[in-house]
Design an enzyme around this catalytic site. Structure first.
Site, PDB file in Angstrom:
ATOM      1  N   ASP A 105     -57.699 -62.413  98.305  1.00 44.23           N
ATOM      2  CA  ASP A 105     -57.269 -61.002  98.279  1.00 44.23           C
ATOM      3  C   ASP A 105     -57.462 -60.403  99.706  1.00 44.23           C
ATOM      4  O   ASP A 105     -58.064 -60.885 100.706  1.00 44.23           O
ATOM      5  CB  ASP A 105     -58.614 -60.436  97.406  1.00 44.23           C
ATOM      6  CG  ASP A 105     -58.531 -60.827  96.113  1.00 44.23           C
ATOM      7  OD1 ASP A 105     -57.649 -61.129  95.454  1.00 44.23           O
ATOM      8  OD2 ASP A 105     -59.744 -60.773  95.196  1.00 44.23           O
TER       9      ASP A 105
HETATM   10  N1  URA Z   1     -61.433 -64.989  94.028  1.00 41.97           N
HETATM   11  C1  URA Z   1     -61.195 -63.689  94.063  1.00 41.97           C
HETATM   12  O1  URA Z   1     -61.813 -62.847  93.232  1.00 41.97           O
HETATM   13  N2  URA Z   1     -60.778 -63.340  95.216  1.00 41.97           N
HETATM   14  C2  URA Z   1     -60.139 -64.272  96.274  1.00 41.97           C
HETATM   15  O2  URA Z   1     -59.549 -63.631  97.251  1.00 41.97           O
HETATM   16  C3  URA Z   1     -60.302 -65.399  96.030  1.00 41.97           C
HETATM   17  C4  URA Z   1     -61.060 -66.040  94.840  1.00 41.97           C
END
Ligand code: URA
Length: 235
Positions: A105
Site C-alpha cells: 500500500d
Molecule cells: N497487507 C496490507 O494490508 N497492506 C500492504 O501493503 C501489504 C499487505
C-alpha cells in the site's frame, strides 16, 4: 544472445545512467576481456565478454532483480498520471522494463522486490508457491492469544473472504509480526481490523528467506546477489 553495445550492456547491468557510463567508458575505466575499450558503441556478445569497471567484473544477466526499501507515499505501480511510483526511484534507462513484484500500500514501507522477470514475479506472488511474507504491524491495541489462534485457523474478512491460515506473533514492544502466504488487497490491515486491531504502521520485513537489508535507507535499492535471489523462493 545477440551482440549488444557496451554502454547498453552496462546500463542494464549497473545502476549508472547511460551518460555517466559514456563518460566512464571514454575515460578508460572499462575493459572487455582485459583490453581497455573507450568506445561506448563497441559491440560485444554478453556471454563471451568479461566486462570490468575499475577492475571489478560486471555481472550481466538477462533479468534484473532489485530489493527496494519502499518509503511511504509512493504507489507500487509502474506509472501513474498523478502520483509518483516506486519505479520513479530507478534510473531512467531501467524504468521501461521494471515492475514491482506485487503491491505494498502507499503507506506501507519496507521490502519490495522490483524486477523485469515476469515468471519470477508470478512465482513469488502466487499463493501456490507458499512463500511466506512477514510484516511488522503497529496496531492500536496489542494482539492477544485469541487473535493468534484466529489467525492460525484462517481469518474471515468483513466481506466474507476466507484467508489462508497465517502466523501472528506478539513483540515485546507491543507491535506484532504477521506471516502470510497470500497478497489479497489490504490483507494484513483487513485481517487485523477484523480482530478489532486497526493497523497504524505496516512494514514488510521478509519474503521467503530474504530479509530486508536494514542498511538500505527508505527509498534506496540494490541488486540482489544470486544467493539472495534463491532465498526468496526457498521455503
Ligand atoms: N497487507 C496490507 O494490508 N497492506 C500492504 O501493503 C501489504 C499487505
Amino acid at each position: 544472445m545477440p551482440a549488444m553495445r557496451l554502454d547498453k550492456l552496462l546500463s542494464e547491468a549497473t545502476v549508472f545512467t547511460r551518460s555517466k557510463l559514456k563518460q566512464m567508458i571514454k575515460s578508460g575505466r572499462v575493459t572487455v576481456n582485459g583490453a581497455v575499450i573507450t568506445s561506448p558503441e563497441h559491440k560485444l556478445e554478453p556471454e563471451n565478454a568479461r566486462v570490468c569497471v575499475d577492475g571489478a567484473p560486471v555481472e550481466y544477466s538477462r533479468f534484473h532483480y532489485f530489493m527496494l526499501n519502499k518509503p511511504a507515499g509512493l504507489l507500487s505501480a509502474t506509472d501513474d498520471r498523478k502520483q509518483k511510483t516506486v519505479i520513479d526511484l530507478f534510473p531512467p534507462e531501467l524504468r521501461p522494463r521494471l515492475f514491482p513484484v506485487g503491491r505494498l500500500d502507499k503507506d506501507t514501507i519496507g521490502l519490495l522486490l522490483v524486477t523485469d522477470d515476469g515468471d519470477f514475479a508470478h512465482r513469488v506472488i502466487s499463493p501456490r508457491s507458499e512463500i511466506v511474507k512477514t510484516y511488522r504491524a503497529v496496531t492500536a491495541e496489542p494482539v492477544n492469544d485469541g487473535d493468534i489462534s484466529a489467525f492460525s485457523r484462517g481469518i474471515v474478512l468483513a466481506d466474507g473472504t476466507k484467508c489462508l491460515p497465517a502466523g501472528l506473533e506478539k513483540c515485546p514492544d507491543g507491535s506484532c509480526l504477521v506471516h502470510v502466504m497470500e497478497g489479497k488487497y489490504h490483507q494484513v490491515k483487513r485481517m487485523l481490523a477484523s480482530r478489532g486491531k486497526p493497523v497504524i504502521e505496516l512494514k514488510r520485513l521478509q519474503i521467503g528467506g530474504l530479509k530486508l537489508d536494514e542498511t538500505l535507507a527508505e527509498g534506496e535499492f540494490r541488486q540482489l546477489i544470486e544467493d539472495e535471489l534463491c532465498s526468496v523462493i526457498k521455503k
